[in-house]
Structure formats: C-alpha cells, structure tokens
Design a protein around this motif. Structure first.
Motif, PDB file in Angstrom:
ATOM      1  N   GLY A   1      21.195  37.651  16.611  1.00  0.00           N
ATOM      2  CA  GLY A   1      21.727  38.934  16.174  1.00  0.00           C
ATOM      3  C   GLY A   1      22.464  39.676  17.275  1.00  0.00           C
ATOM      4  N   ASN A   2      22.039  39.489  18.525  1.00  0.00           N
ATOM      5  CA  ASN A   2      22.609  40.258  19.629  1.00  0.00           C
ATOM      6  C   ASN A   2      23.547  39.456  20.494  1.00  0.00           C
ATOM      7  OD1 ASN A   2      21.321  42.655  19.002  1.00  0.00           O
ATOM      8  ND2 ASN A   2      19.409  41.921  19.930  1.00  0.00           N
ATOM      9  N   ASN A   3      24.054  38.357  19.967  1.00  0.00           N
ATOM     10  CA  ASN A   3      24.918  37.519  20.802  1.00  0.00           C
ATOM     11  C   ASN A   3      26.196  38.238  21.164  1.00  0.00           C
ATOM     12  OD1 ASN A   3      23.165  35.440  20.731  1.00  0.00           O
ATOM     13  ND2 ASN A   3      24.172  34.390  19.038  1.00  0.00           N
ATOM     14  N   THR A   4      26.594  38.005  22.387  1.00  0.00           N
ATOM     15  CA  THR A   4      27.904  38.514  22.787  1.00  0.00           C
ATOM     16  C   THR A   4      28.895  37.379  22.947  1.00  0.00           C
ATOM     17  OG1 THR A   4      27.194  38.414  25.084  1.00  0.00           O
ATOM     18  CG2 THR A   4      26.963  40.532  23.945  1.00  0.00           C
ATOM     19  N   LEU A   5      28.400  36.170  23.179  1.00  0.00           N
ATOM     20  CA  LEU A   5      29.293  35.037  23.419  1.00  0.00           C
ATOM     21  C   LEU A   5      29.219  34.012  22.294  1.00  0.00           C
ATOM     22  CD1 LEU A   5      28.587  34.434  27.226  1.00  0.00           C
ATOM     23  CD2 LEU A   5      30.463  35.726  26.191  1.00  0.00           C
ATOM     24  N   ILE A   6      27.994  33.666  21.892  1.00  0.00           N
ATOM     25  CA  ILE A   6      27.834  32.609  20.892  1.00  0.00           C
ATOM     26  C   ILE A   6      28.205  33.129  19.509  1.00  0.00           C
ATOM     27  CG2 ILE A   6      26.084  31.211  19.707  1.00  0.00           C
ATOM     28  CD1 ILE A   6      24.765  30.865  22.465  1.00  0.00           C
ATOM     29  N   GLY A   7      28.961  32.315  18.812  1.00  0.00           N
ATOM     30  CA  GLY A   7      29.387  32.704  17.468  1.00  0.00           C
ATOM     31  C   GLY A   7      30.581  33.634  17.466  1.00  0.00           C
TER      32      GLY A   7
ATOM     33  N   VAL B   1      25.313  29.038  28.389  1.00  0.00           N
ATOM     34  CA  VAL B   1      24.659  29.485  29.618  1.00  0.00           C
ATOM     35  C   VAL B   1      24.897  30.980  29.837  1.00  0.00           C
ATOM     36  CG1 VAL B   1      24.624  29.214  32.128  1.00  0.00           C
ATOM     37  CG2 VAL B   1      24.750  27.199  30.648  1.00  0.00           C
ATOM     38  N   GLY B   2      26.125  31.414  29.619  1.00  0.00           N
ATOM     39  CA  GLY B   2      26.446  32.834  29.807  1.00  0.00           C
ATOM     40  C   GLY B   2      25.630  33.722  28.883  1.00  0.00           C
ATOM     41  N   GLU B   3      25.449  33.265  27.651  1.00  0.00           N
ATOM     42  CA  GLU B   3      24.690  34.054  26.671  1.00  0.00           C
ATOM     43  C   GLU B   3      23.264  34.275  27.148  1.00  0.00           C
ATOM     44  OE1 GLU B   3      25.993  34.912  23.225  1.00  0.00           O
ATOM     45  OE2 GLU B   3      24.451  36.354  23.794  1.00  0.00           O
TER      46      GLU B   3
ATOM     47  N   GLY C   1      23.136  36.367  30.332  1.00  0.00           N
ATOM     48  CA  GLY C   1      23.737  37.694  30.277  1.00  0.00           C
ATOM     49  C   GLY C   1      24.883  37.859  31.264  1.00  0.00           C
ATOM     50  N   ILE C   2      25.587  36.790  31.538  1.00  0.00           N
ATOM     51  CA  ILE C   2      26.734  36.886  32.445  1.00  0.00           C
ATOM     52  C   ILE C   2      27.993  36.444  31.707  1.00  0.00           C
ATOM     53  CG2 ILE C   2      25.398  36.579  34.566  1.00  0.00           C
ATOM     54  CD1 ILE C   2      26.230  33.647  34.599  1.00  0.00           C
ATOM     55  N   ALA C   3      29.128  36.889  32.227  1.00  0.00           N
ATOM     56  CA  ALA C   3      30.392  36.532  31.593  1.00  0.00           C
ATOM     57  C   ALA C   3      30.654  35.044  31.785  1.00  0.00           C
ATOM     58  CB  ALA C   3      31.531  37.345  32.210  1.00  0.00           C
TER      59      ALA C   3
ATOM     60  N   LEU D   1      19.867  26.581  17.623  1.00  0.00           N
ATOM     61  CA  LEU D   1      20.938  27.486  17.218  1.00  0.00           C
ATOM     62  C   LEU D   1      21.446  27.183  15.813  1.00  0.00           C
ATOM     63  CD1 LEU D   1      23.174  27.865  20.408  1.00  0.00           C
ATOM     64  CD2 LEU D   1      21.570  29.515  19.440  1.00  0.00           C
ATOM     65  N   GLY D   2      20.995  26.068  15.279  1.00  0.00           N
ATOM     66  CA  GLY D   2      21.459  25.698  13.940  1.00  0.00           C
ATOM     67  C   GLY D   2      22.866  25.166  13.928  1.00  0.00           C
TER      68      GLY D   2
END
Lengths: 139, 774, 339
Positions: B6-12, B475-477, B480-482, B697-698
């Motif tokens: 729900g809180n992904n910033t990179l994945i998806g 890995v970034g997800e 918590g790194i870019a 991750l499905g």
C-alpha cells in the motif's frame, strides 16, 4: 585502411566508437545509422575510404549521460527501447528526421522511421519520444 | 516478509530505466563492443549441403591469405566435448553435438571450419576461400508434418474420441506455423580472452550461469576457470539461451592462438546455426453441445526438430486446462528435418498452440452461432481439470470482460465483412492464452554501505526487459532510498548464481531472493546496533529492534527515533554489511496449485479487397499476470510482444528450398518483420491481481504471455473481415486473394489454362561449389 | 569480400579514363560506386567481385535542372531522397516522388542515386546466394528460381533462363513518365529512351541494360508533363513500408470531357524489367473511365502473364493494382508514400 572496411566496421573496430551497431550488415535494419554531413545513412553499406573529408556524427557525438541530447532524454523518458541495441540507430534517425520534410502525424513518423527495425517492438514509445521532441521544438 | 504494497513508492510505479542514459548514448557495452589488444577476428565456415558427409577440406588458399593466422577444423581445433544435459544440472542446451565433432553434415550452414585473421575483412575473405568436398544426400525438408507421423499421447481424460463422435457440433482442422527466427537485432557474438588457463567469455547469452556451466563442459575446464560476462544483451527471445557452436569456435580459437578472439555471426549464420522456433502442424478437434459446452477437445501436433537433436514445441501445454471439458486428449511427435537445432522462442509451445486452439474455438463459435467471448465464458473451468487442483490465481473471465469493454466488443456484428469504417472493411477477433508461472532457483546479495548507497549483485542479466531497474526498485523500496542510490551488478557469472532470462521467470525468481538478502542484511544491522555509541541502541535487545525502510528503530515505538542504515554503519565504523538471499525453484516441484498467467487478446484488422490489403489497426491486450513491478517497462514489453505477434500473424516465416535445404530468406529484408509503420494502436491492460503463491509480491512474468494469443486473435479478425479462414501462418496476400472483391470464390484464372513457363528441372552445374545435390 | 583497388575521381573524364584502362578486363572487374547500396551489399555476398572500384561521388552530377522544353534533367548522382522531396518534381511528377518515397528507407534514399537506382540488381534469392546456379550471375549455369521459391519473381517478360524481377520503384515511375537516360562513354554522349534502356532476360539474363563497358550514366531527363495529366504510384506489398513490391503501378493520365485523352501505365514487381503496359494504354485511350474499361486494360497486359509455381497470385494482385491505380488517378487521388 583496407578498402573493404565499411564505415561501420571502421567506427567500431578501428576507432572503437562502438555506439553504432551492426544488426544485419546489409542496410536492412538501420542499427548502423549515422549522419554523414548531417544526413542519415546506413554506415554498413559504404566504404570508410569514401568518407575521408566528410563530417560523420555518431550517437557518441549527440550527448552523454548527464548532458543528453533532447532526443536521447526523450527516449529515456518515454521508454523508447528495451534491449537498447538498435537504439543508437533509432535516435540517429529520429534526430535526422527533425530536419526532414516529415509530416506532423504519428503515421508520418512511423513511415520516416520505417527503416529502423526494433525487434523488441518498442515502436509506440519511440514515436511518442520523437513527437514529444518535435512538439517541444515547435514551442 | 511481504512488502506492504500500500505504501510503495517505487514498486508498482512506472519507473524510467536506470540503464537508460547509457543505452541512449551508445555507452552501454554489448558483447561485440569489446575489443582487446592483439585481438583476432574469427569467421565460421558453414557447410553448403544440408545432409551428407564432409569428404575433405582445402584450407591452403585461405591460410595463405594476408593476415590469416589459422583455419581451424575438426582435425586441428582440439577437443570439444559434449555437454551433459541432465535436468538435474539444469543445463539448457539445444544443440548438444559440439561443433566440428565429426564429418556428418545434418543441416545447411553447420560449421565445418573457422578462419581467424588480424581483421574482420581478412577473416571473412579467408572463410570464403575455404573449399570443401562433400558426398551430398537429399535433404529431408517437407513440412507436411502430420502425414505419416506416429503420435504419442501425452495427456488425456475421459474419452475424447467417443465424445467427439457424439457431439452435435464439431470442428476438425489442421493449423500450421512455419519456422520462425528470433532475429534479435544484436547479432550473436563471442569475445574470448584466455589468461593462463582461465577463460573469460564476453558473450550474448540469456543466462551467464548456464553458459558458464555449458562452456566449462564443452572446453573441459573447471568452473572457476570460466567467467561469462553479459553486461548488456541486445535481446534474445530465447535464441540466446543455448551456447551455440560459434561460442566454442571462438573460445577454442583464442585458446589455440593464445590471443583474444572476436567472433560475430552474420545474420545469415544466425538463421542457419543459432536456433529457431520449429515449424508445427497441429490438428485440433472440438466437439460441443447445442448448449455451447465443450464436450471433447483433442490437440495433436508434430513439430520439426534437427536430425540429431530433440526439441519439443509443447503446443498443447495449455489445452488440458484452458477450458472445461470432460473429455480431452493430446498427442505429439517430432519430425526430423535437415535444419539446425530448434530452440525456445518467445512463448514456446504456447504461442503456436494458442494460434491453433483459438482459431478452432473461433470456428466453433461460428458453427454454434455464438459470440466468441461468450463461448469462452461458457467453458471457463472452476479448477485445473488436468490435475484436479485449483488455480493459484486465474482471472481470465475478468480479462475477457475488461478487454471486451475497452475494445467495444459489444458493437461487433458477427457476419463476415459486415463492419465498415472510413471505406475499410473491419474484422474483429479474440483469442486467449496461458503461460506457466514459477521461479528458477536464485541467489543474490545486497550490500548496505555507510555512504547510504546499496549494491545488489546477482548473476542474472538484463535482456531488455528492465531487470537492472527492477532490482533497483526492489532494493530501493525496502531500504527507503532512491533508485539512483542502488548500484546493480548483474551480467557476470562470478556474481551469486541468478536466474536465466527465459520463461518469463526472472522477476518472479528475483523477488524472494532479494527479499531474503534484505532480511539478512536487516538482521545484521540489528546485530550491529550493539556497537552503537548511544546506549538506547547498544543496550536494546535485538528482538526489540526492527529495520523499516532502511531505518533501525524500536518495534514498540514505530514513529519514534530511528537511525538510517548509513548512520548505523558510520557510527560503528563499518563500511558495508552484506545480506545473502537464496530462493528455491519451482521447476521440478510437484504442484499443489496450478500456477499460470493468462491473456485475452482483441484484434482489429482493416481489409481493402480492392487492393488485397490487410493491416492490423488495433489491439487491446489484457494481461493477468500478477503484480507488475515496473508498469512502464512492463507495458513496453507487452506492446513489443503484440508487435511480434503481428509479425507472426502476417509476415514471418523462414523459408527453405527443399533441393538444398538452405534457408532462402536468411536476412532482414526477406524475413519480413514488423516495422514502425505496421504497428497498430496497442492498448495494454494489466489486471494487477497479485499471485502470492508465486512470491511475496505476487509478481509473475509477462514476456511470453503478451505474445501468446495475438496471432490467433488476428487470424480470427481476418476471417471476420474477409471470410477466408487462414490456417497456415503467416496470413499472406495470396491466401486472401482466393476470393474476388465481393467475396465470391474466384473463377479459374486465364493463365491457368496456358502452359506455364517451362519448369523442367535445370541441371545444377557444379560451377562454384562441388556440392550439387543428386 | 574480394580485395580490390579503390580509386577516387573528381572529373568525369578521369572516371572514363580509369575504367577504360581496364577495358580488357572481364565484365564486373571494374565498378563505379556511387551510393553503394546495391554494390556494397552484393560485394559482401560475393555476387559482385570487382577488382577495381571507382568512387564517382565527387563528380558534378548532382543537379536537378529544368530543360528548355519544359522538362527536367536529374543528375545521375542526385540522391533518391533529394529527388523525392524536390518541390518541382513533387508537384509536376508526383508518381516519381511517390515511387521513390515508397522504396527502401530514408537512410538508403539518402545514399542511393538516380543512376544507381537504374542499375539496381534483382532481389532474386538465387541470384544473391552463390550456392545456387543463376544464369544472371554465372551465364549458362542454369536458373534455380524456376521450380524454386519464386513468389517474388516475374510473371511478365521472363524466359526459361531467368525469371528475376527488376526491384526498383523509381524505374517504374520513370517508365510511365517516358524518361530518357543520358550516357557518357569514351566515344561520347548518347541518350536512350527508358523503354529501351533495360534488356529482357531472353537467353542473356546477365546483360541487363544497354550500358557499354566503362560507360557512365550522367543524367535522366523527363519531358514536360502532358497537359492536364495526373500521375501517381501505387505499391502493394506484405508490410506497410521498407519492402520491395509484389505489384506496383505508375499511372500518368489525362481525362477530358469524360474521355481518357492521354495515359501511360507502367508496372513494377511483376516484370523482369520495369513494365510499360502499352496494350493497356491502347485499351484505355479515348474511352470513358469506368471499372469495366480499367479491368479490360488490366487484362490486356496480364493476358501475357506466365506465372511460376508460387506467384500465380500476382496476376490477380496486379489486376487489382492496375484498376485501383487508374480509379484513383481519375478521381485525382493518390497515397502519400505511394503505398
């Protein structure tokens, strides 16, 4: 220089500018596209010895990471590639197209880029990248 | 540990590729871009007969040419071994016979020698100058594969034959697909460098680990003596999984001459000796009740294979479970032909298989006078009826509905030629497909570094699908790194063994391996807390600490104080710490759930009978393949699969002349592939239903399922537009010219009553080669 | 590729002298190179094996000029792309522009020249691959295409020695536009009507045109367009671009008072040479345009078709190509890229 050496093989094997690629060696895929005196050609179908006084621009001459040519940046932005092997040719064609009498529509761009095969099939994204650059340069 | 999606910033989220800037500037180094001091060029010599014996070779003239350093052949190249190919070794290799092994010629272009010279031009001229004498035999080249071939049953339930006999509505047709060639634009290449007894191969391969294993076996050296590097691959589509003969020639030549050797196959050589999708002929028999239920399904097929290699194109792989039917059977056989070894090509089995089965389903729909989408809905199974187990995740019904909605399918009128737009006749077709989901065994390491960056290492490779970027996302997800703080090291067999890029399995294999590597790294970060100067951390019990988004904190106080991993490492004086993750493969496991991805393809063609022009104008493709990690690259990959499907439907096929067994269109002008201008509007819908049975991750694969079904949908659309059912791909103009412009069968042509130009066999004079066929 | 000596020349006389110096050599030993798109391709295949290659790209033959009779003269070294995009040619000879744009790719059109395109060699697989016999490549060796894969090959003008198709689009348009080819040899200049420039294969398929050894093509000229005429090029092929024609048609047509008062029709992709359809023209001249007349015109030329084992469909395809091209020309239409 062996007279048999094509411009493509000269660039790649002698000068070690390997950004220009060989995909068919017979002018059938466009991966080897470079600019000679500002016009795009297939470097696999011309001998290096024929171009001693010519100005040749390859993908390396357009830009590099950190200072990409707008077309290169647009390809990144629009994901205009997958494997990237044919990408130099696509970009060299796309940059040349900006100065050619290509009509405004997507279909016009598709026709003008018809000589650049992308087996990964990233075609729609490539067209989107080219059109974005064209729109921007019109502003 | 499952990532909170729900809180992904990179994945998806759509991500630009991290390797984009080097790719667009010509700086990404592909195999043939490598050059070394003292490097020689090698050019293989192929046989100019398709079957027989090599009697003698004359290399004298070639050896005397300027710059030539050697001409190697079976007599002087040194030992090259057969590789083992037991499944237990998980070695993928479709041409087991080593090059130059004996004097038997089994296909045109089979290597008989390799010329090595100072320059590419010299080596090419020398290869041309090698003279061979042969005892030629007649090639085995007919493609009427089912005729006279004995098939062996592989699947069955119920009594399909009896059920078919009792069915009120039947389809019984034969469908054919030609040999297709991968034609990745990057040519196959090997640059071989020996130092002492150690060999480094810069190679165009879809699996650095597989290649390392095969090549050590081929060359008879140990694994630690062999390193394979594929930093960038100009795609493969399956054609670069096997270690083809030229890799051995380059490695052996470099070993023998003690100089680096570069070998780049010509496009023609790639057609002849670096794999292809075999030709298939498939008989599909369907029986249905008046209530639109399938009561019998039979799918029997034969595919071509080389004279001395076995390769099965599993055309009926999906047939046992795609539809619900009580009676089902399939059988298959191989047909030996004098062509090179077949290999996997994008969606092996599923792609030609779906064309046949889905064409037959369309024929059935017309016979039943039922909508083709409705027919598929009516026969949707509740579970995998072939194994009697549930599907882990199957959303084909939703896929069909979503596609029909987006496509505007409800506007379809079923009568042939009944739909028009702008003076063009339209045809609308649909097809579905399935492809297996699973994982390869994989390992990976992740290093957390004091400078706040991370490094992920895995012996996998990016073949154009975006693996570099997916790894940076994963890995970034978690940290918590870019993504630009994540260094991705792949494409090297020295790295922890990673998955082969094949079967659409890389991402699903990497997810658990990376996740476990990060789990271990996080655990080590917790352990490192005891060394921190602040007693709040050093005195805390490890079980009270946790690492979330790369930050060390207290479980009891998630919003409280936390230290980033770089702060932990800096304060403890550690440069980096490493986590390793291993995950198992699913290939050999006995499944408790049926794991697949699915697609529903909707195609529109335009038809202009006045000039016999058929074009694909629009495709809506719906992909049910779990969570998509990078929708930007994922969408691109599906679009590309559709583009290749258009080529399969309308253009592609390697043609052979049976007299010599030579591929006639072994170049990119005559082997017609889709161009920019042939590309339809392509609308990609990802259902995005995660399949957590495959990984946390499905995520499942998409490369193959995107292509499966496309050719069938186009063929069905072509029928809808033209009234001509083409059962033999590609759908070419000549097939569509069988009717006049108003759809009636053409009367006999005037020329058919003339005698044609004399076609008496011409004498084949041995003017430029001594290999005239008998 | 065979090793060769490379020479560059700046003046026409130099080129002629150089080629004359090798006058005794066997055919194909000396080749002029301009765009290279055919020659380099075939040298890599060992189909062309010259020992001397003379680069003529610096000769001053790259102008497009109007002529006093209202026509135009196109230098032999004018690149196909420049020719296609030339405003005068686009407006007055659209069939030529469309034919050029329908051929090859933008890159190849930037290389290929007018003179070179006239000399474009066939795409017949059996010609291009030295493992096969081919009367065009090795006279007297036999034709492997007859009885082989001949889908792309000719249905008009073939002989039992050769069924290879002339692959050019430009030549088809030039044929319909009644171009003249200008040649320069050591004996001086001469001009040849395009219809007489190409040789049908007959018993000598290796002799493809009237060029004498050492002779240079210097220009192609077009007469003034027929008053009130329209022209167009229609190309049919498997894919949408970057492919040779299965059938194509160039039409020049004037219709006045409901009658066809002038018509020229040439076909590509179906003939061993760019095929001027005289009988079709005769069937059309003076008639009122109608589907029936167009069909009759198509029959008039296609009655001579002699298809091979795989290319019988080209008869029907050419029929549709001709009738559609004529219909479009009468309606004043035309496709942007000729396809």
């Amino acid at each position: 220089m062996d007279p048999r050496t094509t411009l493509l093989d000269c660039l790649r094997e002698t000068i070690h500018l390997t950004g220009t690629k060989k995909g068919c060696d017979h002018g059938q895929c466009g991966a080897c596209t470079v600019h000679i005196n500002g016009r795009r050609v297939n470097s696999c179908l011309t001998f290096a010895a024929m171009h001693q006084a010519d100005e040749i621009t390859t993908i390396e001459g357009l830009g590099e990471p950190g200072r990409l040519h707008p077309m290169q940046a647009a390809f990144v932005e629009h994901d205009g590639y997958q494997c990237g092997y044919y990408t130099s040719g696509q970009i060299m064609s796309a940059v040349a197209l900006l100065k050619e009498p290509c009509g405004p529509s997507d279909m016009d761009v598709k026709e003008y880029l018809g000589g650049n095969i992308c087996r990964c099939g990233a075609y729609p994204n490539i067209v989107a990248a080219v059109q974005a650059v064209r729109r921007h340069s019109l502003l | 540990m499952a990532v909170d999606t729900g809180n992904n910033t990179l994945i998806g989220k759509p991500q630009s590729r991290i390797d984009g800037p080097v790719k667009v500037s010509g700086q990404a180094r592909y195999t043939s871009d490598y050059s070394f001091s003292g490097m020689l060029y090698a050019v293989p010599v192929g046989a100019t007969i398709a079957r027989g014996k090599l009697l003698s070779l004359d290399t004298k003239a070639a050896e005397a040419m300027p710059g030539v350093r050697a001409v190697f052949h079976g007599g002087n190249i040194g030992k090259l071994y057969r590789a083992s190919f037991l499944m237990a070794d998980l070695v993928l290799l479709d041409e087991k016979r080593p090059p130059l092994a004996d004097n038997d010629i089994n296909y045109f272009g089979q290597y008989i020698a390799v010329a090595v010279a100072e320059t590419f031009e010299q080596a090419t001229a020398a290869a041309d100058a090698v003279e061979a004498r042969y005892a030629a035999e007649r090639p085995v080249m007919n493609f009427d594969l089912l005729r006279g071939t004995e098939l062996k049953q592989s699947d069955h339930r119920g009594d399909a034959v009896k059920a078919l006999a009792g069915s009120p509505v039947k389809v019984d047709e034969v469908y054919s697909t030609p040999v297709q060639t991968h034609n990745a634009i990057e040519l196959h290449a090997t640059v071989a460098v020996w130092e002492g007894g150690n060999c480094t191969l810069y190679d165009t391969v879809q699996g650095v680990g597989n290649h390392q294993l095969v090549m050590t076996q081929r060359l008879g050296i140990e694994r630690e003596q062999m390193r394979v590097i594929t930093r960038y691959l100009g795609s493969g589509f399956g054609g670069k999984i096997s270690a083809w003969g030229h890799c051995c020639l380059a490695a052996a030549a470099a070993r023998n001459l003690d100089r680096p050797v570069k070998l780049v196959l010509s496009r023609r050589q790639a057609f002849e000796s670096a794999g292809h999708r075999p030709a298939t002929q498939q008989r599909v028999q369907l029986g249905a009740s008046a209530e639109v239920k399938l009561v019998s399904l039979q799918h029997d097929y034969v595919n071509t294979t080389a004279m001395v290699e076995d390769f099965t194109e599993y055309c009926a792989e999906a047939s046992p479970f795609l539809y619900s039917t009580a009676n089902m059977s399939s059988s298959s056989a191989l047909a030996r032909r004098t062509i090179g070894a077949a290999t996997s090509m994008r969606g092996p089995g599923a792609v030609p298989g779906s064309f046949a089965l889905e064409s037959a389903m369309d024929e059935l729909a017309y016979q039943l006078r039922v909508d083709p989408v409705a027919l598929r809905h009516r026969n949707e199974p509740a579970l995998d009826e072939s194994m009697g187990i549930p599907f882990s995740s199957r959303h084909l019904t939703e896929a069909l509905n979503a596609g029909a909605e987006r496509f505007g399918w409800s506007q379809r009128t079923p009568e042939v030629g009944s739909m028009k737009r702008d003076g063009l006749t339209l045809g609308w077709g649909v097809a579905v497909a399935a492809w297996g989901a699973g994982r390869f065994a994989s390992s990976a390491t992740v290093d957390l570094r004091a400078d706040g960056t991370a490094r992920v290492s895995c012996g996998t490779q990016d073949i154009g699908t975006g693996t570099y970027t997916v790894l940076a996302q994963l890995v970034g997800e978690r940290l918590g790194i870019a993504m630009d703080r994540v260094e991705v090291a792949i494409g090297d067999s020295n790295l922890p063994a990673g998955p082969l890029s094949g079967g659409s399995l890389v991402t699903s294999s990497l997810v658990p391996a990376i996740s476990r590597a990060l789990d271990e790294a996080s655990q080590r970060l917790v352990t490192a807390a005891s060394l921190l100067p602040d007693s709040r951390w050093s005195k805390a019990r490890p079980e009270d600490l946790e690492v979330v988004k790369g930050r060390l904190g207290l479980k009891a106080n998630p919003s409280g104080p936390a230290l980033s991993f770089s702060e932990v490492l800096q304060q403890t004086g550690v440069r980096s710490l490493t986590g390793t993750g291993l995950s198992d493969g699913t290939i050999l496991e006995k499944p408790k759930l049926s794991k697949h991805c699915f697609s529903a393809q909707f195609a529109e063609v335009t038809w202009q009978p006045e000039i016999a022009r058929l074009r694909v104008s629009r495709v809506v493709t719906v992909i049910d393949s779990g969570r998509i990690i990078n929708p930007k690259a994922g969408r691109n990959q599906i679009v590309g699969a559709v583009v290749m499907g258009v080529g399969m439907a309308l253009f592609e096929g390697t043609e052979y002349d049976p007299r010599k067994g030579v591929a006639l269109n072994s170049n990119l002008a005559d082997y017609v592939m889709t161009t920019h201008a042939d590309t339809p509007d392509i609308d990609v819908i990802f259902l995005d239903c995660p399949d957590f049975e495959v990984n946390e991750l499905g995520a499942k694969g998409i490369g193959e399922i995107g292509m499966a079904g496309v050719a069938g949908a186009i063929a069905n659309a072509a029928y809808h537009a033209t009234g001509i059912r083409v059962r033999e791909l590609p759908i070419r103009i000549e097939a569509l010219l069988k009717r006049n412009q108003t759809g009636r069968e053409l009367k006999k042509e005037p020329w058919q009553t003339h005698p044609t130009t004399k076609t008496k066999p011409q004498p084949h004079r041995a003017n430029d080669s001594p290999d005239a066929p008998s | 590729m065979r090793a060769f000596t490379f020479k560059q020349v700046a003046r026409q006389e130099e080129a002629l002298l150089l080629s004359d110096a090798h006058a005794g050599a066997s055919p194909g030993e000396v080749r002029f190179i301009a765009g290279g798109t055919t020659l380099v391709d075939l040298m890599k295949l060992n189909v062309e094996r010259p020992s001397v290659v003379i680069d003529i790209n610096r000769l001053p033959l790259d102008k497009i000029e109007t002529t006093p009779d209202g026509g135009v003269r196109i230098g032999a070294l004018v690149r196909n792309g420049d020719c296609a995009h030339h405003p005068l040619l686009q407006s007055r000879y659209p069939a030529l522009s469309q034919a050029l744009l329908s051929g090859a790719s933008a890159q190849l059109r930037n290389m290929a020249t007018t003179g070179g395109n006239l000399l474009q060699r066939t795409r017949c697989t059996y010609f291009r691959d030295t493992v096969w016999t081919c009367n065009k490549r090795v006279p007297g060796s036999g034709c492997s295409a007859i009885g082989g894969a001949n889908r792309m090959l000719a249905i008009l003008g073939a002989s039992e020695h050769c069924i290879a198709t002339n692959p050019s689009d430009m030549n088809v348009a030039l044929t319909a536009l009644e171009a003249t080819v200008h040649l320069q040899g050591k004996e001086g200049e001469r001009s040849v009507a395009i219809d007489e420039f190409f040789h049908r294969p007959g018993t000598t398929p290796h002799i493809e045109n009237v060029l004498r050894p050492g002779e240079l093509i210097t220009a192609v000229s077009l007469p003034a367009p027929a008053p009130g005429s329209r022209s167009l090029y229609l190309k049919l092929r498997d894919r949408a671009t970057y492919e040779f024609a299965l059938a194509s048609a160039a039409v020049v047509l004037t219709a006045a008072s409901g009658r066809i008062t002038h018509v020229r029709l040439a076909l590509g992709g179906v003939g061993t040479v760019p095929w001027r359809a005289h009988e079709a023209e005769a069937a059309l001249l003076g008639k009122g345009p109608s589907p029936e007349i167009f069909r009759r015109a198509a029959e008039a030329v296609l009655q001579h078709a002699r298809p091979q084992s795989e290319n019988g469909f080209k008869v029907e395809l050419a029929r549709r190509c001709i009738t559609h091209a004529l219909t479009t020309a009468v309606a004043g239409g035309g496709e942007q890229y000729g396809s």
